[in-house]
Design an enzyme around this catalytic site. Structure first.
Site, short mmCIF file in Angstrom:
data_model
loop_
_atom_site.label_atom_id
_atom_site.label_comp_id
_atom_site.label_asym_id
_atom_site.label_seq_id
_atom_site.Cartn_x
_atom_site.Cartn_y
_atom_site.Cartn_z
N ALA A 83 26.04 9.72 13.51
CA ALA A 83 26.18 8.29 13.82
C ALA A 83 24.87 7.67 14.30
CB ALA A 83 27.26 8.09 14.87
N GLY A 84 24.71 6.41 13.96
CA GLY A 84 23.54 5.70 14.44
C GLY A 84 23.76 4.20 14.31
N TYR A 147 15.33 1.58 18.02
CA TYR A 147 15.78 2.61 17.07
C TYR A 147 14.76 3.75 17.01
CZ TYR A 147 17.36 4.51 12.53
OH TYR A 147 17.80 5.32 11.51
N LYS A 151 15.37 7.70 18.13
CA LYS A 151 15.26 8.83 17.21
C LYS A 151 14.15 9.80 17.66
CE LYS A 151 18.52 7.65 14.30
NZ LYS A 151 19.75 8.45 14.15
N1 LIG Z 1 20.65 5.14 5.45
C1 LIG Z 1 19.36 5.30 5.71
O1 LIG Z 1 18.48 4.80 4.99
C2 LIG Z 1 18.93 6.12 6.89
C3 LIG Z 1 17.56 6.35 7.07
C4 LIG Z 1 17.12 7.09 8.16
C5 LIG Z 1 18.05 7.61 9.05
N2 LIG Z 1 19.38 7.37 8.86
C6 LIG Z 1 20.30 7.91 9.88
O2 LIG Z 1 21.40 8.50 9.25
C7 LIG Z 1 22.54 8.36 10.08
C8 LIG Z 1 23.71 7.85 9.25
O3 LIG Z 1 23.31 6.67 8.60
P1 LIG Z 1 24.16 6.02 7.40
O4 LIG Z 1 23.18 5.47 6.46
O5 LIG Z 1 25.24 6.93 6.96
O6 LIG Z 1 24.77 4.77 8.21
P2 LIG Z 1 26.18 4.07 8.16
O7 LIG Z 1 26.79 4.18 6.81
O8 LIG Z 1 25.98 2.70 8.74
O9 LIG Z 1 27.02 4.94 9.19
C9 LIG Z 1 26.81 4.86 10.57
C10 LIG Z 1 27.90 5.66 11.24
O10 LIG Z 1 27.74 5.59 12.67
C11 LIG Z 1 29.00 5.25 13.24
N3 LIG Z 1 28.87 4.56 14.52
C12 LIG Z 1 28.01 3.54 14.81
N4 LIG Z 1 28.25 3.12 16.08
C13 LIG Z 1 29.28 3.88 16.56
C14 LIG Z 1 29.97 3.91 17.81
N5 LIG Z 1 29.67 3.08 18.81
N6 LIG Z 1 30.97 4.82 17.96
C15 LIG Z 1 31.30 5.67 16.94
N7 LIG Z 1 30.67 5.68 15.74
C16 LIG Z 1 29.67 4.79 15.57
C17 LIG Z 1 29.62 4.33 12.21
O11 LIG Z 1 30.99 4.20 12.48
P3 LIG Z 1 31.81 2.85 12.08
O12 LIG Z 1 32.35 3.13 10.73
O13 LIG Z 1 32.85 2.73 13.13
O14 LIG Z 1 30.82 1.73 12.13
C18 LIG Z 1 29.30 5.10 10.93
O15 LIG Z 1 30.19 6.17 10.75
C19 LIG Z 1 22.14 7.45 11.24
O16 LIG Z 1 21.89 8.22 12.38
C20 LIG Z 1 20.87 6.80 10.75
O17 LIG Z 1 20.00 6.48 11.81
C21 LIG Z 1 19.84 6.64 7.82
#
Ligand SMILES: NC(=O)c1ccc[n+]([C@@H]2O[C@H](COP(=O)([O-])OP(=O)(O)OC[C@H]3O[C@@H](n4cnc5c(N)ncnc54)[C@H](OP(=O)(O)O)[C@@H]3O)[C@@H](O)[C@H]2O)c1
Length: 241
Positions: A83-84, A147, A151
């Protein structure tokens, strides 16, 4: 619980990377996800759920611990913090609320949850944090200092945990993600094109390209001698200058 499958506890499984991870790990792992709310969630995700808001650190540990005990879980083989949250603001305009929320979900939740899972971890076990290249550098797409700080903190926590718990057969690693086309990534095609030019592979990535790296670090038979490691999955972002 009398379940022969290894047990995975994870956050963020409703998101892009989380769903890709479940698709890869199910059914060989028994998956328990911590989600904020049952509303608007893809019901086809193959896991059990614990409801808890990761930003609410006063109740988070108690809720998750009680839910594990209620389910008669005695052993957890893997924990992944996926999560993030991100707020795109420069430091002057970042509010205290945004700063705290970002640090709480991205970093403090990891700190609270590893303490909850510790009594359930027996050698061999694996912890994986999903981090970001923002831990190392700012994005040209816009500032996101909170952010990046969260991280970077997560990377530090990973290395310290690897040292503290290594002798107990608990490995701790992180997957450092570059820019994806989905989830928290870059939806705008023009921005994606711009960033692709700074990427050795000439394109942004997909969640399903990140999930195998997490799986690799979770599976004892694939990564039994790897701990304290940051595995970059970024397509070769900023390799050239
Ligand atoms: N996508 C990218 O380009 C990218 C790049 C670098 C790093 N990352 C890292 O990869 C990870 C996942 O990213 P993603 O792209 O899969 O993002 P995403 O689709 O937006 O998913 C984010 C997840 O975090 C959960 N979350 C956020 N706030 C929360 C809270 N207060 N309590 C419980 N759950 C919470 C969300 O739950 P809800 O469904 O309830 O919102 C969702 O399951 C993150 O840590 C992000 O920093 C992603």
């Amino acid at each position: 619980m009398n379940n022969p499958s290894p047990v995975l506890l994870a956050t963020g499984l409703t998101g892009a990377i989380g769903q890709a991870l479940v698709a890869l790990m199910y059914p060989s792992w028994h998956i328990i996800g911590i989600r904020r709310s049952p509303v608007n969630v893809n019901t086809s995700i193959e896991c059990e759920w614990i409801e808890a808001d990761l930003s609410d650190y006063d109740t988070l540990a108690r809720r998750v611990e009680q839910a594990l005990l209620d389910r008669h879980i005695t052993r957890i083989n893997g924990f992944v913090h996926v999560a993030g949250v991100v707020y795109s603001d420069d430091i002057v305009h970042t509010t205290g609320f945004e700063w705290e929320k970002t640090l709480n979900v991205n970093l403090r939740a990891a700190f609270e949850l590893v303490k909850v899972v510790k009594p359930f971890l027996f050698s061999p076990a694996s912890i994986v944090f999903v981090s970001s290249v923002d831990a190392l550098m700012a994005s040209t797409l816009g500032p996101a200092a909170a952010y990046g700080a969260s991280k970077a903190g997560l990377e530090g926590l990973m290395r310290h945990l690897a040292v503290e718990w290594g002798h107990e057969g608990i490995r701790v690693n992180s997957v450092m993600v570059g820019a994806l086309r989905e989830g928290m990534g870059v939806a705008d095609p023009q921005e994606a094109h711009g960033l692709s030019e700074h990427t050795a592979l000439g394109r942004l990535g997909w969640a399903k390209e990140v999930a195998p790296a997490i799986q690799f670090l979770l599976e004892e038979h694939l990564s039994s001698y790897i701990t304290g490691h940051t595995l970059r999955v970024d397509g070769g972002l900023n390799l050239a200058y």
